[in-house]
Design a protein around this motif. Structure first.
Motif, PDB file in Angstrom:
ATOM      1  N   UNK A  46       0.830  -1.207   0.000  1.00 27.94           N
ATOM      2  CA  UNK A  46       0.000   0.000   0.000  1.00 27.94           C
ATOM      3  C   UNK A  46       0.863   1.254   0.000  1.00 27.94           C
ATOM      4  N   UNK A  47       1.958   1.222   0.745  1.00 24.48           N
ATOM      5  CA  UNK A  47       2.830   2.390   0.790  1.00 24.48           C
ATOM      6  C   UNK A  47       3.461   2.659  -0.573  1.00 24.48           C
ATOM      7  N   UNK A  48       3.903   1.613  -1.258  1.00 23.65           N
ATOM      8  CA  UNK A  48       4.470   1.781  -2.597  1.00 23.65           C
ATOM      9  C   UNK A  48       3.461   2.451  -3.521  1.00 23.65           C
ATOM     10  N   UNK A  49       2.215   1.979  -3.476  1.00 19.02           N
ATOM     11  CA  UNK A  49       1.173   2.575  -4.327  1.00 19.02           C
ATOM     12  C   UNK A  49       0.833   3.993  -3.877  1.00 19.02           C
ATOM     13  N   UNK A  50       0.635   4.168  -2.571  1.00 14.64           N
ATOM     14  CA  UNK A  50       0.196   5.466  -2.063  1.00 14.64           C
ATOM     15  C   UNK A  50       1.222   6.557  -2.296  1.00 14.64           C
ATOM     16  N   UNK A  51       2.510   6.181  -2.348  1.00 13.04           N
ATOM     17  CA  UNK A  51       3.575   7.161  -2.572  1.00 13.04           C
ATOM     18  C   UNK A  51       3.917   7.305  -4.055  1.00 13.04           C
TER      19      UNK A  51
END
Length: 294
Positions: A46-51
């Motif tokens: 999720x962090x990879x996508x959200x950033x």
């Protein structure tokens, strides 16, 4: 080809490209015992996508965790090519309860053939590595990750962590000499103000928090206002660095002469959705525009 007197060789065409970089040492075995079901996989995916990351690097990852991240990102439509967006390189073939343990890189765009380099032995069960891959459509744009040993042991007349840093830097400079642009992200097990990184940081960075630099690279968090020249902590416990904060050892480097305009970096608070902290390191992110030969 012979040139007429006074003729100037044609210059290679370049483009300016902006990339969001993301890196995390996830302590995949030490803290998670290789689990893929305790919250780590969605937290990092999720962090990879959200950033809006274009490139992501993971250190201390177990093989099953790598495959789980790969599946999570693939199923979300994050990569442009679901079959060609990640690479894994083991440091040890059995250290995750019998599974490989090592490094991984992920790319929003398809990747070309990976480069996999073993670094000087540190006397442990791990063979530390440098893992790199270029973009398939832009082969002179290359992304790398590494995890340098924490050992200060002198082996063959030199501290092994210094030797490994020198080996990685030499590879990067070879890529540069071949006309490539390289971004490297990972756990360097060295604080920015340590002498063993003076050959990395560009001499243009001369600040009480980080002095004596003679290299050619900038770290994307080195303009952090709370600790200029050093950056923001990437751990929550341990030795203190400058500015009274816990140390920073996770870094994102780009050669200064490839950077176009300003750049920025930031470290993120550690997620606690893994039945507790998801790592003993923070995620480090950065954004940079670079000149790439096409």
């Amino acid at each position: 080809m012979l040139l007429a007197a006074g003729a100037v060789p044609a210059q290679a065409a370049t483009v300016d490209a902006t990339y969001n970089i993301w890196t995390w040492n996830v302590a995949g075995w030490t803290m998670h015992r290789g689990s893929t079901t305790n919250g780590l996989i969605p937290a990092l995916s999720n962090s990879i996508r959200n950033r809006s990351a274009h490139f992501a690097a993971l250190n201390e990852l177990c093989w099953s965790q790598y495959k789980a991240v790969q599946a999570n990102l693939r199923n979300s439509g994050w990569p442009q090519d679901v079959e060609n967006f990640s690479r894994f390189e083991p440091h040890n073939d059995t250290a995750c309860g019998g599974e490989p343990f090592g490094l991984a890189i992920f790319s929003k765009a398809p990747l070309g053939s990976a480069n996999r380099y073993a670094l000087a032995a540190d006397g442990s069960r791990e063979t530390r590595k440098l893992l790199c891959a270029p973009l398939e459509a832009r082969p002179r744009m290359r992304f790398c990750t590494t995890h340098i040993t924490p050992s200060n042991e002198v082996i063959n007349g030199q501290k092994v962590n210094e030797r490994q840093l020198g080996e990685v830097l030499s590879r990067l400079e070879t890529f540069h000499g071949n006309g490539e642009t390289v971004v490297i992200a990972g756990d360097f097990n060295a604080q920015p103000n340590y002498g063993r990184l003076d050959g990395w940081y560009a001499a243009s960075l001369n600040h009480p928090n980080n002095t004596n630099n003679r290299g050619a690279y900038r770290e994307l968090d080195d303009t952090e206002s709370t600790c200029y020249g050093y950056g923001e902590k990437t751990q929550e416990a341990g030795d203190l660095g400058p500015c009274g904060q816990v140390k920073k050892v996770d870094l994102i480097f780009v050669r200064q002469n490839k950077i176009v305009g300003s750049y920025q970096g930031d470290s993120l608070a550690i997620a606690t959705s893994c039945g507790g902290p998801c790592s003993d390191h923070r995620i480090l992110i950065g954004t940079v525009t670079v000149s790439v030969t096409v």
